[in-house]
Design a protein around this motif. Sequence first.
Motif, PDB file in Angstrom:
ATOM      1  N   GLU A 141     -16.628 -11.809   1.646  1.00  0.00           N
ATOM      2  CA  GLU A 141     -17.558 -10.956   0.900  1.00  0.00           C
ATOM      3  C   GLU A 141     -16.827 -10.167  -0.175  1.00  0.00           C
ATOM      4  OE1 GLU A 141     -20.584  -7.259   1.819  1.00  0.00           O
ATOM      5  OE2 GLU A 141     -20.183  -8.701   3.404  1.00  0.00           O
ATOM      6  N   ARG A 142     -15.640  -9.666   0.175  1.00  0.00           N
ATOM      7  CA  ARG A 142     -14.831  -8.919  -0.798  1.00  0.00           C
ATOM      8  C   ARG A 142     -14.448  -9.812  -1.968  1.00  0.00           C
ATOM      9  NH1 ARG A 142     -12.316  -4.940  -2.523  1.00  0.00           N
ATOM     10  NH2 ARG A 142     -10.117  -4.652  -2.924  1.00  0.00           N
ATOM     11  N   ALA A 143     -14.050 -11.043  -1.677  1.00  0.00           N
ATOM     12  CA  ALA A 143     -13.688 -11.979  -2.744  1.00  0.00           C
ATOM     13  C   ALA A 143     -14.885 -12.222  -3.657  1.00  0.00           C
ATOM     14  CB  ALA A 143     -13.195 -13.289  -2.150  1.00  0.00           C
ATOM     15  N   SER A 144     -16.055 -12.372  -3.054  1.00  0.00           N
ATOM     16  CA  SER A 144     -17.268 -12.588  -3.835  1.00  0.00           C
ATOM     17  C   SER A 144     -17.564 -11.381  -4.732  1.00  0.00           C
ATOM     18  CB  SER A 144     -18.435 -12.847  -2.891  1.00  0.00           C
ATOM     19  OG  SER A 144     -19.626 -12.966  -3.609  1.00  0.00           O
ATOM     20  N   LEU A 145     -17.416 -10.191  -4.179  1.00  0.00           N
ATOM     21  CA  LEU A 145     -17.657  -8.979  -4.975  1.00  0.00           C
ATOM     22  C   LEU A 145     -16.651  -8.848  -6.111  1.00  0.00           C
ATOM     23  CD1 LEU A 145     -18.504  -6.439  -2.125  1.00  0.00           C
ATOM     24  CD2 LEU A 145     -20.074  -7.371  -3.849  1.00  0.00           C
ATOM     25  N   SER A 175      -3.197   0.447  -8.277  1.00  0.00           N
ATOM     26  CA  SER A 175      -2.314   0.780  -7.158  1.00  0.00           C
ATOM     27  C   SER A 175      -1.901  -0.502  -6.436  1.00  0.00           C
ATOM     28  CB  SER A 175      -3.028   1.700  -6.163  1.00  0.00           C
ATOM     29  OG  SER A 175      -4.067   0.998  -5.497  1.00  0.00           O
ATOM     30  N   ASP A 176      -0.825  -0.399  -5.693  1.00  0.00           N
ATOM     31  CA  ASP A 176      -0.352  -1.547  -4.916  1.00  0.00           C
ATOM     32  C   ASP A 176      -1.399  -1.987  -3.899  1.00  0.00           C
ATOM     33  OD1 ASP A 176       1.984  -1.482  -6.331  1.00  0.00           O
ATOM     34  OD2 ASP A 176       3.301  -1.231  -4.606  1.00  0.00           O
ATOM     35  N   ILE A 177      -2.123  -1.035  -3.331  1.00  0.00           N
ATOM     36  CA  ILE A 177      -3.148  -1.371  -2.342  1.00  0.00           C
ATOM     37  C   ILE A 177      -4.221  -2.258  -2.971  1.00  0.00           C
ATOM     38  CG2 ILE A 177      -4.998  -0.419  -0.904  1.00  0.00           C
ATOM     39  CD1 ILE A 177      -3.158   2.017  -0.423  1.00  0.00           C
ATOM     40  N   MET A 178      -4.646  -1.924  -4.185  1.00  0.00           N
ATOM     41  CA  MET A 178      -5.655  -2.733  -4.871  1.00  0.00           C
ATOM     42  C   MET A 178      -5.111  -4.120  -5.211  1.00  0.00           C
ATOM     43  SD  MET A 178      -8.466  -1.144  -4.965  1.00  0.00           S
ATOM     44  CE  MET A 178      -9.362  -2.139  -6.135  1.00  0.00           C
ATOM     45  N   VAL A 234      -2.697  -5.809  -3.616  1.00  0.00           N
ATOM     46  CA  VAL A 234      -2.583  -6.589  -2.382  1.00  0.00           C
ATOM     47  C   VAL A 234      -3.978  -7.015  -1.903  1.00  0.00           C
ATOM     48  CG1 VAL A 234      -1.908  -6.505   0.054  1.00  0.00           C
ATOM     49  CG2 VAL A 234      -0.370  -5.585  -1.689  1.00  0.00           C
ATOM     50  N   ALA A 235      -4.938  -6.115  -1.982  1.00  0.00           N
ATOM     51  CA  ALA A 235      -6.309  -6.458  -1.573  1.00  0.00           C
ATOM     52  C   ALA A 235      -6.848  -7.610  -2.426  1.00  0.00           C
ATOM     53  CB  ALA A 235      -7.219  -5.239  -1.679  1.00  0.00           C
ATOM     54  N   ILE A 266      -3.180  -7.603   8.682  1.00  0.00           N
ATOM     55  CA  ILE A 266      -4.385  -6.776   8.617  1.00  0.00           C
ATOM     56  C   ILE A 266      -4.675  -6.148   9.981  1.00  0.00           C
ATOM     57  CG2 ILE A 266      -6.878  -6.819   8.247  1.00  0.00           C
ATOM     58  CD1 ILE A 266      -6.351  -9.115   6.206  1.00  0.00           C
ATOM     59  N   LEU A 267      -4.561  -6.950  11.022  1.00  0.00           N
ATOM     60  CA  LEU A 267      -4.869  -6.459  12.367  1.00  0.00           C
ATOM     61  C   LEU A 267      -3.938  -5.347  12.814  1.00  0.00           C
ATOM     62  CD1 LEU A 267      -5.693  -9.803  14.220  1.00  0.00           C
ATOM     63  CD2 LEU A 267      -7.285  -8.067  13.399  1.00  0.00           C
ATOM     64  N   THR A 268      -2.680  -5.403  12.378  1.00  0.00           N
ATOM     65  CA  THR A 268      -1.711  -4.377  12.769  1.00  0.00           C
ATOM     66  C   THR A 268      -1.620  -3.255  11.736  1.00  0.00           C
ATOM     67  OG1 THR A 268       0.134  -5.584  11.751  1.00  0.00           O
ATOM     68  CG2 THR A 268      -0.325  -6.005  14.093  1.00  0.00           C
ATOM     69  N   ASP A 269      -2.442  -3.336  10.688  1.00  0.00           N
ATOM     70  CA  ASP A 269      -2.407  -2.357   9.605  1.00  0.00           C
ATOM     71  C   ASP A 269      -0.974  -2.175   9.103  1.00  0.00           C
ATOM     72  OD1 ASP A 269      -3.571  -0.663   7.785  1.00  0.00           O
ATOM     73  OD2 ASP A 269      -3.469   1.098   9.086  1.00  0.00           O
ATOM     74  N   SER A 270      -0.341  -3.299   8.813  1.00  0.00           N
ATOM     75  CA  SER A 270       1.058  -3.326   8.392  1.00  0.00           C
ATOM     76  C   SER A 270       1.273  -2.530   7.101  1.00  0.00           C
ATOM     77  CB  SER A 270       1.491  -4.773   8.167  1.00  0.00           C
ATOM     78  OG  SER A 270       2.769  -4.823   7.590  1.00  0.00           O
ATOM     79  N   PRO A 271       2.406  -1.818   7.003  1.00  0.00           N
ATOM     80  CA  PRO A 271       2.716  -1.079   5.775  1.00  0.00           C
ATOM     81  C   PRO A 271       2.893  -1.997   4.566  1.00  0.00           C
ATOM     82  CG  PRO A 271       4.350  -0.630   7.511  1.00  0.00           C
ATOM     83  CD  PRO A 271       3.384  -1.602   8.058  1.00  0.00           C
ATOM     84  N   ILE A 272       3.142  -3.267   4.818  1.00  0.00           N
ATOM     85  CA  ILE A 272       3.318  -4.218   3.716  1.00  0.00           C
ATOM     86  C   ILE A 272       2.036  -4.356   2.882  1.00  0.00           C
ATOM     87  CG2 ILE A 272       2.647  -6.385   4.832  1.00  0.00           C
ATOM     88  CD1 ILE A 272       5.248  -7.565   3.687  1.00  0.00           C
ATOM     89  N   LEU A 273       0.897  -4.006   3.473  1.00  0.00           N
ATOM     90  CA  LEU A 273      -0.371  -4.081   2.753  1.00  0.00           C
ATOM     91  C   LEU A 273      -0.484  -3.016   1.663  1.00  0.00           C
ATOM     92  CD1 LEU A 273      -2.762  -4.700   5.786  1.00  0.00           C
ATOM     93  CD2 LEU A 273      -1.801  -6.401   4.213  1.00  0.00           C
ATOM     94  N   CYS A 274       0.421  -2.062   1.678  1.00  0.00           N
ATOM     95  CA  CYS A 274       0.427  -0.990   0.671  1.00  0.00           C
ATOM     96  C   CYS A 274       1.550  -1.166  -0.343  1.00  0.00           C
ATOM     97  CB  CYS A 274       0.578   0.366   1.352  1.00  0.00           C
ATOM     98  SG  CYS A 274      -0.717   0.726   2.536  1.00  0.00           S
ATOM     99  N   ASP A 275       2.267  -2.279  -0.282  1.00  0.00           N
ATOM    100  CA  ASP A 275       3.434  -2.510  -1.139  1.00  0.00           C
ATOM    101  C   ASP A 275       3.326  -3.911  -1.746  1.00  0.00           C
ATOM    102  OD1 ASP A 275       5.946  -2.982  -2.256  1.00  0.00           O
ATOM    103  OD2 ASP A 275       7.014  -1.954  -0.642  1.00  0.00           O
TER     104      ASP A 275
END
Length: 148
Positions: free
Chosen positions: A36-40, A84-87, A89-90, A108-117
């Motif tokens: 859904e996010r990809a579609s948006l 931002s890096d978060i955007m 990576v998303a 994603i499941l572990t809310d890894s810090p790599i998702l913010c870098d």
Amino acid sequence: MVDELVLLLHALLVRHRALCMENSRLMTQLRMLVCERASLLRQVRRPNCPVPFPSRFHGESGRLPEFVVQTMSYMLVNEDLFCSDIMKVAFLISLLSGEAEDWVVPYILTDSPILCDYEAFVEEMKQYFGWDDDEDEDDFDDDEEDDD
């Protein structure tokens, strides 16, 4: 005593089964949300953007450099959307499917810090999907030798 242990084991097994079912349901929801996010994101792209919207990455290692260049180019042209890096990576995650999507789910499941870098995320992709920077440098060195 044995009866109590049997009851406890049974309760644990019932709880385990319930948690497995819940986990499966949540994974299905996560996949749906990523799609859904990809579609948006596709809907918010600018109609006259000089850089085409990047194609999905399924996990084929030979295509990773192209995917990274496509996404970097698109984000650079639309830097106000990717501030931002978060955007960033998303955005990359929204374009993953198949093996690549399966690869990112544990982060994603572990809310890894790599998702913010962003840089760390791309490096992790390079390591997993087999993009060796040394090969690129060797090719460049060979080209330099040919010029001499």
